[in-house]
Design a protein around this motif. Structure first.
Motif, PDB file in Angstrom:
ATOM      1  N   THR A  55      50.484  34.990  31.714  1.00 42.39           N
ATOM      2  CA  THR A  55      51.817  35.072  32.025  1.00 42.39           C
ATOM      3  C   THR A  55      52.112  34.016  33.566  1.00 42.39           C
ATOM      4  OG1 THR A  55      52.088  36.302  34.136  1.00 42.39           O
ATOM      5  CG2 THR A  55      52.332  37.362  31.753  1.00 42.39           C
ATOM      6  N   THR A  56      52.953  32.902  33.461  1.00 43.34           N
ATOM      7  CA  THR A  56      53.514  32.075  34.562  1.00 43.34           C
ATOM      8  C   THR A  56      53.076  32.133  35.444  1.00 43.34           C
ATOM      9  OG1 THR A  56      54.685  30.860  32.259  1.00 43.34           O
ATOM     10  CG2 THR A  56      54.461  29.803  34.344  1.00 43.34           C
ATOM     11  N   MET A  57      53.474  32.911  36.204  1.00 42.74           N
ATOM     12  CA  MET A  57      54.308  33.756  37.146  1.00 42.74           C
ATOM     13  C   MET A  57      52.768  34.183  37.557  1.00 42.74           C
ATOM     14  SD  MET A  57      56.003  37.854  38.435  1.00 42.74           S
ATOM     15  CE  MET A  57      57.816  36.820  38.525  1.00 42.74           C
ATOM     16  N   ASP A  58      51.244  34.601  36.903  1.00 38.96           N
ATOM     17  CA  ASP A  58      50.428  34.826  37.504  1.00 38.96           C
ATOM     18  C   ASP A  58      49.592  33.910  37.705  1.00 38.96           C
ATOM     19  OD1 ASP A  58      50.589  37.872  37.433  1.00 38.96           O
ATOM     20  OD2 ASP A  58      49.913  38.188  34.818  1.00 38.96           O
ATOM     21  N   LEU A  59      49.810  33.094  36.900  1.00 39.63           N
ATOM     22  CA  LEU A  59      48.806  31.682  36.894  1.00 39.63           C
ATOM     23  C   LEU A  59      49.413  31.092  38.373  1.00 39.63           C
ATOM     24  CD1 LEU A  59      47.031  30.130  36.407  1.00 39.63           C
ATOM     25  CD2 LEU A  59      48.268  28.897  35.145  1.00 39.63           C
ATOM     26  N   ASN A  60      50.615  31.202  38.285  1.00 42.40           N
ATOM     27  CA  ASN A  60      51.225  31.003  39.846  1.00 42.40           C
ATOM     28  C   ASN A  60      50.486  31.613  41.122  1.00 42.40           C
ATOM     29  OD1 ASN A  60      53.167  28.399  41.200  1.00 42.40           O
ATOM     30  ND2 ASN A  60      54.179  30.135  41.890  1.00 42.40           N
ATOM     31  N   LEU A  61      51.004  32.629  40.727  1.00 44.01           N
ATOM     32  CA  LEU A  61      50.545  33.452  42.277  1.00 44.01           C
ATOM     33  C   LEU A  61      48.715  32.941  42.003  1.00 44.01           C
ATOM     34  CD1 LEU A  61      52.644  36.498  41.373  1.00 44.01           C
ATOM     35  CD2 LEU A  61      52.311  35.136  43.516  1.00 44.01           C
ATOM     36  N   ILE A  62      48.372  33.047  41.174  1.00 46.65           N
ATOM     37  CA  ILE A  62      47.073  33.267  41.636  1.00 46.65           C
ATOM     38  C   ILE A  62      46.656  31.724  42.234  1.00 46.65           C
ATOM     39  CG2 ILE A  62      44.652  32.133  40.835  1.00 46.65           C
ATOM     40  CD1 ILE A  62      45.010  34.916  38.682  1.00 46.65           C
ATOM     41  N   LEU A  63      46.920  30.897  41.587  1.00 46.25           N
ATOM     42  CA  LEU A  63      47.362  29.426  42.046  1.00 46.25           C
ATOM     43  C   LEU A  63      47.172  29.145  43.678  1.00 46.25           C
ATOM     44  CD1 LEU A  63      47.101  26.707  38.774  1.00 46.25           C
ATOM     45  CD2 LEU A  63      45.501  27.555  40.094  1.00 46.25           C
ATOM     46  N   ASP A  64      47.768  29.360  43.638  1.00 46.98           N
ATOM     47  CA  ASP A  64      48.869  29.109  44.973  1.00 46.98           C
ATOM     48  C   ASP A  64      47.572  30.054  45.885  1.00 46.98           C
ATOM     49  OD1 ASP A  64      50.815  28.975  47.221  1.00 46.98           O
ATOM     50  OD2 ASP A  64      51.520  31.144  47.637  1.00 46.98           O
ATOM     51  N   GLN A  65      47.268  31.211  45.659  1.00 46.15           N
ATOM     52  CA  GLN A  65      46.322  31.651  46.508  1.00 46.15           C
ATOM     53  C   GLN A  65      44.831  31.115  47.040  1.00 46.15           C
ATOM     54  OE1 GLN A  65      46.440  34.193  48.233  1.00 46.15           O
ATOM     55  NE2 GLN A  65      44.705  34.811  49.140  1.00 46.15           N
ATOM     56  N   LEU A  66      44.533  30.613  45.861  1.00 53.60           N
ATOM     57  CA  LEU A  66      43.580  29.903  45.784  1.00 53.60           C
ATOM     58  C   LEU A  66      43.693  28.565  46.848  1.00 53.60           C
ATOM     59  CD1 LEU A  66      42.006  29.848  41.884  1.00 53.60           C
ATOM     60  CD2 LEU A  66      41.636  31.455  44.163  1.00 53.60           C
ATOM     61  N   ILE A  67      44.651  27.519  45.877  1.00 54.55           N
ATOM     62  CA  ILE A  67      44.822  26.668  46.889  1.00 54.55           C
ATOM     63  C   ILE A  67      45.466  26.521  48.518  1.00 54.55           C
ATOM     64  CG2 ILE A  67      46.383  23.963  46.359  1.00 54.55           C
ATOM     65  CD1 ILE A  67      45.257  25.253  42.630  1.00 54.55           C
ATOM     66  N   ASN A  68      47.283  26.916  48.254  1.00 52.61           N
ATOM     67  CA  ASN A  68      47.084  26.803  49.351  1.00 52.61           C
ATOM     68  C   ASN A  68      47.273  27.578  50.699  1.00 52.61           C
ATOM     69  OD1 ASN A  68      48.930  24.775  48.546  1.00 52.61           O
ATOM     70  ND2 ASN A  68      50.260  26.577  46.768  1.00 52.61           N
ATOM     71  N   LYS A  69      46.814  29.388  49.884  1.00 50.45           N
ATOM     72  CA  LYS A  69      46.388  29.874  50.968  1.00 50.45           C
ATOM     73  C   LYS A  69      44.698  29.905  51.625  1.00 50.45           C
ATOM     74  CE  LYS A  69      50.286  32.746  50.067  1.00 50.45           C
ATOM     75  NZ  LYS A  69      50.785  34.397  49.356  1.00 50.45           N
ATOM     76  N   MET A  70      43.857  29.972  50.583  1.00 52.98           N
ATOM     77  CA  MET A  70      42.702  30.067  50.796  1.00 52.98           C
ATOM     78  C   MET A  70      41.692  28.406  51.130  1.00 52.98           C
ATOM     79  SD  MET A  70      41.486  33.159  47.911  1.00 52.98           S
ATOM     80  CE  MET A  70      40.283  33.251  49.093  1.00 52.98           C
ATOM     81  N   GLN A  71      42.977  27.809  50.338  1.00 54.96           N
ATOM     82  CA  GLN A  71      42.888  26.413  50.569  1.00 54.96           C
ATOM     83  C   GLN A  71      41.083  26.073  50.337  1.00 54.96           C
ATOM     84  OE1 GLN A  71      43.758  24.878  54.907  1.00 54.96           O
ATOM     85  NE2 GLN A  71      45.185  24.802  53.998  1.00 54.96           N
ATOM     86  N   ILE A  72      40.601  26.648  48.692  1.00 56.83           N
ATOM     87  CA  ILE A  72      39.199  26.814  48.565  1.00 56.83           C
ATOM     88  C   ILE A  72      39.514  24.679  48.189  1.00 56.83           C
ATOM     89  CG2 ILE A  72      37.867  26.997  46.205  1.00 56.83           C
ATOM     90  CD1 ILE A  72      38.965  29.808  47.090  1.00 56.83           C
ATOM     91  N   LYS A  73      38.368  23.986  48.522  1.00 61.06           N
ATOM     92  CA  LYS A  73      37.639  22.225  48.162  1.00 61.06           C
ATOM     93  C   LYS A  73      36.641  23.060  46.601  1.00 61.06           C
ATOM     94  CE  LYS A  73      39.125  21.154  52.069  1.00 61.06           C
ATOM     95  NZ  LYS A  73      40.591  21.109  51.492  1.00 61.06           N
ATOM     96  N   TYR A  74      37.264  22.240  45.655  1.00 64.12           N
ATOM     97  CA  TYR A  74      36.778  21.978  44.573  1.00 64.12           C
ATOM     98  C   TYR A  74      36.174  20.393  44.143  1.00 64.12           C
ATOM     99  CZ  TYR A  74      38.706  26.241  43.131  1.00 64.12           C
ATOM    100  OH  TYR A  74      39.314  28.327  43.262  1.00 64.12           O
ATOM    101  N   ASN A  75      34.938  20.866  43.652  1.00 66.88           N
ATOM    102  CA  ASN A  75      34.147  18.692  42.133  1.00 66.88           C
ATOM    103  C   ASN A  75      34.512  19.104  41.975  1.00 66.88           C
ATOM    104  OD1 ASN A  75      31.805  20.817  44.499  1.00 66.88           O
ATOM    105  ND2 ASN A  75      31.870  18.448  45.254  1.00 66.88           N
ATOM    106  N   ALA A  76      35.241  19.697  40.772  1.00 64.15           N
ATOM    107  CA  ALA A  76      35.808  20.325  39.312  1.00 64.15           C
ATOM    108  C   ALA A  76      36.403  20.458  39.432  1.00 64.15           C
ATOM    109  CB  ALA A  76      34.331  19.390  39.013  1.00 64.15           C
ATOM    110  N   ILE A  77      37.576  19.911  38.364  1.00 65.77           N
ATOM    111  CA  ILE A  77      38.210  21.152  37.803  1.00 65.77           C
ATOM    112  C   ILE A  77      38.041  21.143  35.815  1.00 65.77           C
ATOM    113  CG2 ILE A  77      41.048  22.059  36.661  1.00 65.77           C
ATOM    114  CD1 ILE A  77      41.210  20.050  39.415  1.00 65.77           C
ATOM    115  N   LEU A  78      38.265  22.025  35.413  1.00 64.78           N
ATOM    116  CA  LEU A  78      37.753  22.265  33.736  1.00 64.78           C
ATOM    117  C   LEU A  78      38.779  22.735  33.121  1.00 64.78           C
ATOM    118  CD1 LEU A  78      36.155  21.610  31.295  1.00 64.78           C
ATOM    119  CD2 LEU A  78      34.455  23.599  32.142  1.00 64.78           C
TER     120      LEU A  78
END
Length: 321
Positions: A55-78
């Motif tokens: 669901t869009t809600m779940d994707l938003n929650l997951i990405l917010d957790q990874l990117i904004n809260k955990m601030q994980i750094k990525y070299n690439a996105i696929l």
């Protein structure tokens, strides 16, 4: 360690989406964070399946957790198969945010929408992918011929229309690196035993002819894109982007050829061992036919030794006049 955020389909049985992409990347030293856009029992080529979509809600929650809260750094996105426009829009907003923070993040977009004139996502995905690409956040795109036609609105029937479509991807949709994973025979050659793979940088176009194996395989595009991401990073010492992309493609096509031949060989051996009725040596996997599809699931694990291939490649680079 290189880290990639992968958003693709997942199947419990078989090899498509993440099942085709994650292990090859991990085997080459990538730390893969992966989000399942769908969670199905098996791929749709079997004719029936069960499961659910993210669901869009779940994707938003997951990405917010990874990117904004955990601030994980990525070299690439696929990204690969995403079933609806809302999910594409949600993902695009986060990728834009990531690229604003770190413009060096490399985004490889495989706009999985259909093949052989058959659309297997919601039609709204076409317009959403267009919006995403115009944002100038995509570095490399890997559509097949049908997907290029959907995006550009140009029917590819010859070299002229192929050039027009590629030019539109560069100029109107702001894609620096264009790879068309498959072009039907008859467009660039008159030999129906070959298809072609196209690459373009700044409208300088190269291509490779690839021998056709007479069977239907699923997950090929997913494996192709994952391997291309890996080889693009492997060849970072090459400063000219056209040369870098061309070498990377040649390496990937070499690996794919080895993998598909092994898959075909092992499929025929299994069919023979199981005593399948009929002419086993000419057996082909057919879409929506579970009885034949099961023999030709990509042999991703068995092909592990191929993924580290780093020579120049076994195919001839050709120029589009």
């Amino acid at each position: 360690m290189k880290r990639v955020l992968s958003i693709q389909s997942h199947v419990v049985h078989g090899y498509v989406g993440g099942k085709s992409a994650i292990f090859p990347l991990q085997s080459q030293g990538w730390d893969v964070d992966y989000i399942n856009s769908v969670h199905f029992s098996n791929h749709t080529g079997y004719g029936s399946f069960v499961g659910n979509k993210l669901t869009t809600m779940d994707l938003n929650l997951i990405l917010d957790q990874l990117i904004n809260k955990m601030q994980i750094k990525y070299n690439a996105i696929l990204s690969g198969y995403i079933p609806n426009s809302d999910l594409i829009s949600c993902l695009g907003s986060y990728i834009k945010e990531l690229k604003t923070r770190d413009p060096e993040i490399f985004y490889l977009l495989d706009p999985v929408m259909g093949d052989n004139d058959y659309l297997y996502v919601d039609k709204s995905c076409i317009e959403e992918y267009k919006k995403l690409m115009i944002e100038k956040i995509v570095n490399l795109i890997t559509p097949n011929q049908f997907e290029v036609e959907l995006i550009t609105g140009i029917k590819i029937i010859d070299k002229t229309t192929l050039k027009e479509a590629i030019s539109k991807l560069h100029k109107e949709f702001n894609i620096p690196l264009v790879v068309i994973s498959s072009i039907k025979s008859g467009i660039l050659n008159n030999d129906d035993s070959f298809i072609s793979c196209i690459l373009s940088v700044n409208n300088e176009i190269k291509y490779y002819n690839i021998p056709i194996i007479n069977s239907y395989f699923t997950g090929v595009g997913d494996l192709f894109s994952a391997l291309l991401l890996d080889k693009w990073f492997l060849n970072s010492n090459i400063t000219d982007n056209l040369q870098r992309l061309s070498k990377s493609i040649n390496q990937v096509l070499t690996i794919m050829n080895k993998t598909l031949n092994l898959t075909h060989k092992m499929g025929l051996e299994l069919a023979s061992k199981e005593g399948l009725n009929g002419d086993v040596k000419n057996l082909q996997g057919k879409i929506n036919d579970g009885k034949t599809m099961k023999y030709f699931e990509l042999k991703v694990i068995q092909s592990k030794e191929f993924f580290s291939y780093s020579d120049d490649g076994e195919f001839e680079e050709l120029s589009l006049d």
